[in-house]
Design a protein around this motif. Structure first.
Motif, short mmCIF file in Angstrom:
data_model
loop_
_atom_site.label_atom_id
_atom_site.label_comp_id
_atom_site.label_asym_id
_atom_site.label_seq_id
_atom_site.Cartn_x
_atom_site.Cartn_y
_atom_site.Cartn_z
N ASP A 152 -25.07 -9.48 -39.83
CA ASP A 152 -24.36 -10.83 -39.27
C ASP A 152 -24.01 -11.80 -40.59
O ASP A 152 -23.19 -11.88 -41.01
N LYS A 153 -24.98 -11.63 -41.98
CA LYS A 153 -24.99 -12.30 -42.99
C LYS A 153 -22.88 -11.51 -43.53
O LYS A 153 -23.17 -12.09 -44.35
N ALA A 154 -23.20 -10.09 -43.99
CA ALA A 154 -22.76 -9.94 -44.16
C ALA A 154 -21.71 -9.95 -43.51
O ALA A 154 -20.66 -9.84 -44.59
N LEU A 155 -20.93 -9.95 -42.62
CA LEU A 155 -19.33 -9.91 -42.35
C LEU A 155 -19.61 -11.56 -42.21
O LEU A 155 -18.23 -11.64 -42.01
N ALA A 156 -20.62 -12.64 -42.29
CA ALA A 156 -19.75 -14.55 -42.39
C ALA A 156 -19.66 -14.10 -43.46
O ALA A 156 -18.60 -15.16 -43.77
N LYS A 157 -19.89 -13.01 -44.98
CA LYS A 157 -20.28 -13.57 -45.63
C LYS A 157 -18.47 -12.98 -46.13
O LYS A 157 -17.87 -12.96 -47.20
N GLN A 158 -17.86 -11.57 -45.38
CA GLN A 158 -16.95 -11.22 -45.71
C GLN A 158 -15.80 -11.84 -44.79
O GLN A 158 -14.88 -12.22 -45.23
N ALA A 159 -16.01 -12.62 -43.69
CA ALA A 159 -15.12 -13.36 -43.23
C ALA A 159 -14.26 -14.96 -44.03
O ALA A 159 -13.53 -15.31 -44.17
N GLY A 160 -15.03 -15.66 -44.78
CA GLY A 160 -15.38 -16.05 -45.67
C GLY A 160 -14.52 -16.06 -46.76
O GLY A 160 -13.79 -16.50 -47.16
N LYS A 161 -15.04 -14.68 -47.61
CA LYS A 161 -13.83 -14.20 -48.05
C LYS A 161 -12.01 -13.97 -47.70
O LYS A 161 -11.41 -13.51 -48.87
N GLU A 162 -11.95 -13.21 -46.69
CA GLU A 162 -10.78 -13.79 -45.63
C GLU A 162 -10.47 -14.86 -46.34
O GLU A 162 -8.98 -15.13 -45.89
N LYS A 163 -11.28 -16.48 -45.72
CA LYS A 163 -11.08 -17.07 -45.32
C LYS A 163 -9.63 -17.51 -46.89
O LYS A 163 -9.02 -17.72 -46.91
N GLU A 164 -10.68 -17.32 -47.54
CA GLU A 164 -9.98 -17.85 -49.06
C GLU A 164 -8.77 -17.09 -49.43
O GLU A 164 -7.87 -17.73 -50.02
N HIS A 165 -8.50 -15.97 -48.81
CA HIS A 165 -7.58 -15.48 -49.71
C HIS A 165 -6.16 -15.64 -48.76
O HIS A 165 -5.60 -16.05 -49.14
N GLU A 166 -6.53 -15.76 -47.70
CA GLU A 166 -5.75 -16.72 -46.15
C GLU A 166 -4.94 -17.64 -47.46
O GLU A 166 -4.31 -18.48 -47.03
N SER A 167 -6.56 -19.08 -47.78
CA SER A 167 -5.53 -19.84 -48.05
C SER A 167 -5.03 -19.98 -49.77
O SER A 167 -4.40 -20.32 -49.83
N GLU A 168 -5.19 -18.02 -50.40
CA GLU A 168 -4.29 -18.31 -51.55
C GLU A 168 -3.12 -18.06 -51.65
O GLU A 168 -2.50 -18.36 -52.24
N ALA A 169 -2.81 -17.17 -50.10
CA ALA A 169 -1.78 -16.77 -49.69
C ALA A 169 -0.72 -18.03 -49.60
O ALA A 169 0.45 -17.57 -49.52
#
Length: 186
Positions: A152-169
């Motif tokens: 769960d922690k690893a997936l949540a961390k990955q989801a947070g990174k994906e959101k960061e990349h979305e906002s950068e885009a």
């Protein structure tokens, strides 16, 4: 000819009555709204009340298509891990039987001479190496999917990174020298 004019006048009379009724009702509803607002009960009569900021955020989190559901990702990963081990979740009547079959398949794989290499290939194929979890972590997580664990922690961390990349885009729009809006040079 007189019958035509009487029909026209009858239609005209009906239209006039309809217009006078709707105008009276409209005038009455406007007056009622003004009186209600003056008495402090404006939100209870007439137009619908706008949602508060909290209600808007709740609605956005529930219905936003960009929202990442970690539990859904976890269950999907568990199912894919089972298939990679040769265990199909649809073949078992309960979750416990499915998890036991996954554990059995992993134990058989570990017992083989090149078992660790095969496990590493499966983990890489599922993307577990990028998450920083093992196949055993996925199976342990499948035992109790409601419990928050390393997966769960690893997936949540990955989801947070994906959101960061979305906002950068996201593109920045700014006015240029002559006042026209366009994509800013970043």
């Amino acid at each position: 000819m007189t019958t035509v004019s009487s029909m026209n006048s009858a239609a005209l009379l009906i239209l006039q009555q309809t217009n006078s009724i709707s105008a009276t009702q409209q005038q009455k509803s406007v007056t009622d709204d003004l009186v209600a607002v003056a008495n402090g009960i404006g939100g209870k009569i007439g137009a619908t009340k706008q949602p508060s900021q909290t209600q808007s955020r709740i609605s956005e989190s529930m219905f936003n298509l960009n929202n990442v559901n970690v539990n859904k990702l976890k269950l999907d990963l568990i199912e894919r891990a089972g298939k990679a081990l040769g265990v199909d979740q649809n073949d078992y009547a309960s979750k416990d039987e499915f998890v036991s079959a996954m554990q059995g398949a992993l134990s058989k794989l570990k017992a083989q001479d090149d078992g660790q290499q095969a496990i590493a290939v499966i983990e890489k194929g599922l993307g577990l190496d990028k998450l920083g979890v093992t196949l055993e972590d996925v199976i342990n997580s499948a035992k109790n999917p409601d419990r928050e664990d390393t997966l769960d922690k690893a997936l949540a961390k990955q989801a947070g990174k994906e959101k960061e990349h979305e906002s950068e885009a996201l593109l920045t729009v700014q006015p240029n020298e002559i006042g026209l809006y366009g994509i800013a040079n970043v």
